[in-house]
Design a protein around this motif. Structure first.
Motif, PDB file in Angstrom:
ATOM      1  N   THR A   1     -26.996  38.821  33.651  1.00  0.00           N
ATOM      2  CA  THR A   1     -26.443  40.089  34.123  1.00  0.00           C
ATOM      3  C   THR A   1     -26.212  41.094  33.004  1.00  0.00           C
ATOM      4  O   THR A   1     -26.173  42.302  33.257  1.00  0.00           O
ATOM      5  N   GLN A   2     -26.040  40.616  31.756  1.00  0.00           N
ATOM      6  CA  GLN A   2     -25.782  41.532  30.654  1.00  0.00           C
ATOM      7  C   GLN A   2     -26.002  40.830  29.316  1.00  0.00           C
ATOM      8  O   GLN A   2     -25.985  39.597  29.233  1.00  0.00           O
ATOM      9  N   THR A   3     -26.226  41.634  28.301  1.00  0.00           N
ATOM     10  CA  THR A   3     -26.298  41.123  26.932  1.00  0.00           C
ATOM     11  C   THR A   3     -24.943  41.358  26.277  1.00  0.00           C
ATOM     12  O   THR A   3     -24.506  42.506  26.121  1.00  0.00           O
ATOM     13  N   VAL A   4     -24.272  40.274  25.905  1.00  0.00           N
ATOM     14  CA  VAL A   4     -22.948  40.365  25.296  1.00  0.00           C
ATOM     15  C   VAL A   4     -23.068  40.553  23.785  1.00  0.00           C
ATOM     16  O   VAL A   4     -22.339  41.338  23.176  1.00  0.00           O
ATOM     17  N   PHE A   5     -24.010  39.809  23.177  1.00  0.00           N
ATOM     18  CA  PHE A   5     -24.179  39.867  21.720  1.00  0.00           C
ATOM     19  C   PHE A   5     -25.611  39.469  21.411  1.00  0.00           C
ATOM     20  O   PHE A   5     -26.155  38.532  22.003  1.00  0.00           O
ATOM     21  N   ASP A   6     -26.250  40.177  20.475  1.00  0.00           N
ATOM     22  CA  ASP A   6     -27.617  39.834  20.080  1.00  0.00           C
ATOM     23  C   ASP A   6     -27.832  40.225  18.624  1.00  0.00           C
ATOM     24  O   ASP A   6     -28.063  41.391  18.307  1.00  0.00           O
TER      25      ASP A   6
END
Length: 420
Positions: free
Chosen positions: A323-328
């Motif tokens: 659903t989403q990218t929290v950290f990359d």
């Protein structure tokens, strides 16, 4: 108009002939590479590296491959073991994947390679981390000496001997040097600074992962994840708070003992760094997790694929989506997911015990030995030849299998006589 098919002209003997032909080749159920190599002490270091990364688990999903194994003598003289910190496996997984060729090659196949060479894709290419075709190796043959050499842009390795083979499924060759993919600097890995990521703080800052953050802290696996971040990297799938609140009470997740909850948390983590683009174009959808590494190859895997312009994750019990990218930030990626990922090993019809052998499940068949050491064909016997008695055990198992097929055929023959 009705048609009647008669089998009176299809004699039992003829039928049995075709039946035996159809059963003469039995497929491999899974490749347990660490089991295959465990009988060879000269490969103990290489086998241990395969087992302590996700590479051994990756190979269980493959049906046709060639492994280039590096004996202890050559591996210990390389920079791989001499220049990496004890707690880190920087680039290690991808270096090992570079030794897995994605096609079956026999000795005769290698003898037919032209002097100009043959380009072969490796498992490293499938990760999405190999630029251009740098995930491939070039294999050449010296027409004078008949020696076969595997080339990367930065290293070469000569094939020593054929260790094991099962035609058209797997070959294991030994090589005299470690192969290093383009762009990898083993000497630099010793001084690579750690990312220093605080996973719990990152999740709390995401404002929708408080339950997951609390579970990570309580279980102690957060420290385990942070220790692993310096290697091939980590990809975490973290359920949102809504995912936990919407979870059905009938699945008994909250009643799991602490050690099983820790396994479920490891089940949400891949032992490789995958940014979102790599997940969307992943080649091999069945991915091992950190739980796979602790409980055995083929268990606790996730099926990852692109579904409706998103990344879908199927556990065999639930279908979730990113659903989403929290950290990359290489080497760690954290993604929010719509559901708690429940492993079928715990929540299926026949749940298993953690870290205990599963009874009633057939073991993968032993890889048969070829006549690789016949004089005039493959050269003199190698010190890596099979341990005494192995050929007898494989032959005995094959005879028992043939006996079972023979008894089945007798029964079918009797049935045909009754019908006629």
């Amino acid at each position: 108009m009705a048609f009647t098919i008669s089998i009176s002209h299809f004699t039992p003997i003829t039928f049995l002939y075709f039946l035996l032909l159809s059963t003469c080749h039995l497929p491999i159920l899974a490749i347990n590479i660490t089991h295959i190599l465990s009988s060879y002490p000269d490969l103990s270091d290489f086998t241990n590296l395969l087992a302590t990364t996700s590479v051994a688990a990756d190979l269980t999903q493959r049906s046709s491959l060639t492994l280039l194994a590096v004996p202890n003598t050559f591996l210990r003289s390389s920079d791989l073991l001499n220049h990496r910190p004890p707690s880190s496996s920087t680039n290690l997984g991808d270096i090992l994947r570079y030794h897995v060729l994605l096609e079956y090659l026999s000795w005769p196949d290698l003898r037919l390679i032209p002097p100009t060479g043959k380009l072969v894709t490796t498992l490293f290419q499938t990760t999405g981390r190999a630029p251009n075709n740098f995930g491939s190796v070039n294999i050449t043959r010296n027409s004078n000496s008949n020696s076969v050499t595997v080339h990367s842009p930065t290293s070469n390795a000569t094939i020593i001997t054929l260790l094991k083979t099962l035609p058209y499924n797997i070959s294991v060759f030994t090589v005299d040097s470690l192969l290093v993919p383009n762009g990898f600097d083993l000497m630099a890995s010793e001084t690579r600074p750690p990312l220093g990521l605080n996973i719990t703080k990152t999740l709390i800052d995401g404002h929708n992962f408080n339950v997951a953050a609390s579970m990570l802290t309580a279980s102690g696996v957060e420290e385990e994840f942070e220790r692993d971040e310096g290697g091939a990297g980590l990809t975490l799938f973290v359920p949102t708070d809504e995912a936990f609140s919407e979870m059905s009470a009938s699945n008994n997740f909250q009643s799991l003992p602490a050690e099983k909850k820790a396994v479920v948390l490891r089940f949400h983590v891949l032992h490789s760094y995958y940014p979102l683009g790599s997940l969307e174009s992943i080649v091999n959808p069945v991915q091992p997790t950190l739980a796979t590494e602790q409980n055995g190859a083929g268990s606790f895997t996730l099926n990852i694929s692109r579904v409706n312009d998103s990344v879908g994750i199927n556990t065999g019990i639930v279908q979730a989506s990113v659903t989403q990218t929290v950290f990359d930030q290489n080497p760690v990626a954290i993604f929010g997911v719509s559901k708690v990922l429940l492993p079928r090993e715990f929540f299926g019809k026949n749940p298993i015990e953690v870290n205990k052998p599963i009874t009633g499940v057939a073991s993968p068949p032993e890889i048969a030995l070829p006549p690789e050491n016949l004089p005039g064909i493959y050269g003199p016997p190698s010190h890596l030849s099979s341990p005494p008695g192995l050929g007898t055990e494989v032959s005995s198992a094959a005879n028992r299998k043939r006996g079972g097929i023979f008894l089945w055929c007798i029964g079918f023959f009797y049935l045909l006589l009754v019908i006629n």
